[in-house]
Every structure is written in C-alpha cells, then in structure tokens.
Design an enzyme around this catalytic site. Sequence first.
Site, PDB file in Angstrom:
ATOM      1  N   HIS A  56      -5.753   1.785  -1.124  1.00 32.24           N
ATOM      2  CA  HIS A  56      -5.829   0.771  -2.060  1.00 32.24           C
ATOM      3  C   HIS A  56      -4.818  -0.359  -2.333  1.00 32.24           C
ATOM      4  CE1 HIS A  56     -10.575   0.033  -2.164  1.00 32.24           C
ATOM      5  NE2 HIS A  56     -10.375   0.900  -2.335  1.00 32.24           N
ATOM      6  N   TYR A  81       1.073  -1.321   0.221  1.00 30.41           N
ATOM      7  CA  TYR A  81       0.005  -0.248   0.568  1.00 30.41           C
ATOM      8  C   TYR A  81       0.977   1.128   0.061  1.00 30.41           C
ATOM      9  CZ  TYR A  81      -3.643  -2.960   2.053  1.00 30.41           C
ATOM     10  OH  TYR A  81      -4.177  -4.440   1.671  1.00 30.41           O
ATOM     11  N   LYS A 141      -4.727  -3.601 -10.242  1.00 34.56           N
ATOM     12  CA  LYS A 141      -3.067  -3.593  -9.156  1.00 34.56           C
ATOM     13  C   LYS A 141      -1.773  -4.158 -10.679  1.00 34.56           C
ATOM     14  CE  LYS A 141      -4.710  -5.513  -5.219  1.00 34.56           C
ATOM     15  NZ  LYS A 141      -5.345  -4.361  -4.556  1.00 34.56           N
TER      16      LYS A 141
END
Lengths: 118, 296
Positions: free
Chosen positions: B239, B231, B271
């Site tokens: 997020h 993070y 991600k």
Amino acid sequence: MEGHVSYPILAPVIKKYPATAGPLFQTYNDLSLAQRWESLEVIDLSNALRGGFRGRRPGTTESSVVVPCFLTESLSMSWISSVFQDLPDVKDFYLAICTEDSSVVYYRMSKGIVKPPM
Amino acid sequence: MDTDSKIKLNVSNGTAHVWSLEDIARLRREHQICGLLTGTLPHVAQQNVFLGLPLQLMPEEVVLLIEHGAAVLVDEQASHRIPTGSQLNSWQQQQKSKAQSSIPPLVDSTLNTPNLSEDQIQKRRLREEKRLAAAQRSTTPTEVSEDRLKATDSSNALQTAYNVDVPGASVEHPWYSPIVYESLESARAAGLWTFPNTQSEKARCAVFRDLWKQGYFMGIGIKFGGDWLVYPGDPLRYHSHFVATVHGGSKDHISPMEVVAHGRLGTATRKSHLLCKWHEQEDRVEYFSIEWAGFG
C-alpha cells in the site's frame, strides 16, 4: 488578555511578537487546561517570528514542541524550514492551528520522509 | 544501449503510450515505473476495473526514462505513412485469405446418409437454398466465396460468418516506419514533446526523480488529492505510505487549511502527507511529512 491568569507567563513573548499573540494565548490555554500537558514552558522561535511551547503530552516521557498559528495565516515550505532551524535537535513539532471559534487543531510536522505509524 | 533495445514510448498529441507487453514488464521490473493501463476491454467495455493496452505514462515518468537513456520517443503521427498501392493490395489479399481460412471446412453430408431417396435429397437441396437466401438478406456480415458456392452442390450446410483480425500494434503494418527521438532536446525542437516547460513542471520532474532514486514507486495522486501516491515498493505488493504534493516557486504558499485537509485525509487512509520542495540551486529536495496529531 492582560487580566488573564496565563498572561504573565506569555507576556515576554507576546511583547516581542504581538502579531501572533492571539494563537499563542489560545494554544497555551488549550494545552494546559484542555489537553492537560505537563511542564509547559514558553520558547522563542526567532526565525518563525513567534513564540512556541515545549512540554509533555499526557502519558509520554519525551517533551514535544508546539508552534501556534492562526487559520488565516499564510505559511510556506520556507516557514516550516525556519521552525526547524530554530529547533536544531528536533525532528518533529505540532502545529497548533487556531480558529475564531476558539477551536485548536493539532497536526504533526516531521522533517524528512517519515512513514505513518502502523 | 542501442536504439533498438530501448523502450518505445509512442507519443500521440502530447501523451506517451506503451503498446508492447514486454516493454511494460521491463518498465516495471527494471525501471520502477508502473504507468497506467488505459485500454478498455472489447467484451466488457462498461467497466474500468480491468483495463488493457496501451499503458499511459505520466509526463514525469517519460522525462525520467528519456534522461536515463532507457526509452525513446516515437512520433506516432509521422510514423504512420500512407501505404503504397502494392502494400494496400497485399494487405487486402491477406485479409481475404484470412477470412476464407477461418470459415470451417464444409462437410459433405450426403456421405453420412447414403439411404436418402431422390425425394429427400431434393427437399434437402431446397432447404439449403432457402437458408442461403435468408443468410444473404440478413444484416450480419457474411461472405461466401464463389468457389465454395459452386462446390457445395447445394446439399451442404453453409457457414458464412468469419472472424476479422484487428492488429493491436502498428509495427505489424509495413507502412509504419517509426520516427524516433532519443533526447528531450531533439523532441522539443521537433515540437513533439515539450514537458517540462514551466518552473513548476521542472520542480515536479526534480521531485519525482528524487523520490524514484530513493526506490519509491509513484502512482497518480488524484484519488487522494495530491500529485502522486508514493509506494515503498511495487504497488502490487504494497500500500502507499504517502500522498505527495510539490511546492515552491510561485506555489510556496501553504495555508493552514491545506495542512488540515492533507493531514486528516492522510490519517484517515493510513498515509502521511508529503510536502516536497525542490531547491534548484543546490539541486536537492526538501521533505516534510504531515499527519494528524491524534488529539485536539
């Protein structure tokens, strides 16, 4: 392969790195005919022991690098590092993973910690 | 920092826990370490969305905190001594007086009904005796002190249930005397904490430390098939941007299939995947980020 229209362009690099002839051939045809990349040229990646491509993805002005490999190859952190050594000014390249059913999937490898796009 | 102000990491069976709320807040605020709450809540035991104390730390988090002198390791088993006779006695006395003081004071109900006839008072007495007898036969634990029984004059209601207090932290007990280790070497020599042991464990510690130094918070990566979630700030506010895996040494091999798996999962969850390798000689970490190309 030798009779194929793409062969003459790829021939010098195929002769130098015969082991990766398959993925090179498959990726070139996919990029030029299916993905419609422009200004494709073949490059020699001596540290990564294979040929690759430089070209423009449709809709972009910057050129990108594509490095082919076969699904069953064994890559490593050192190998990825060697590709970046072959391309000193390049921050990222596309890894083209070729399979036996002639699918090619592309993944972008960037040097360093690069955030995903929004 | 003297030992007393350092955060206590209570080690049981090779796992480090934090039982103090202040320390948990300090870990997050001052040391960029979140950990994982693992305690179930007594009244809602069948869920794991809301969890309580203790906080469990990853082995890499423990190593980092000890190396930075922010925390010490406590040998939990050795720290709990056998209580002496007098300690046990005073503990039992405490429990008794707690129980008695939690029984609400009895109300003299005859004061409120001065107009009860003899007959009615007699009936009320019988009713109370019956209720007391029923309470004593029932399975719920009730306890009534002798004195209280005598004082009721059998005309008052009897409240017989009391609360039992279970202390959360061992430090409240007089027979708890912590055995503390301030360095990883001393804890390893005592056999309490031996991580990192293998080369890959050392690599994990080095990568974790490198990411931590850059200001990242790390969480457990199992839900995304990686070693850690990374993070850019406190996980309560951000997020995670990355799922990280550690490579190198005997784990240097990466198959193209892994690239596909990591890349696809990352892109589907907004991600990137982070490949990390620790170069031991130069003590630096090399990173590559993977994401799906978006075509092909």
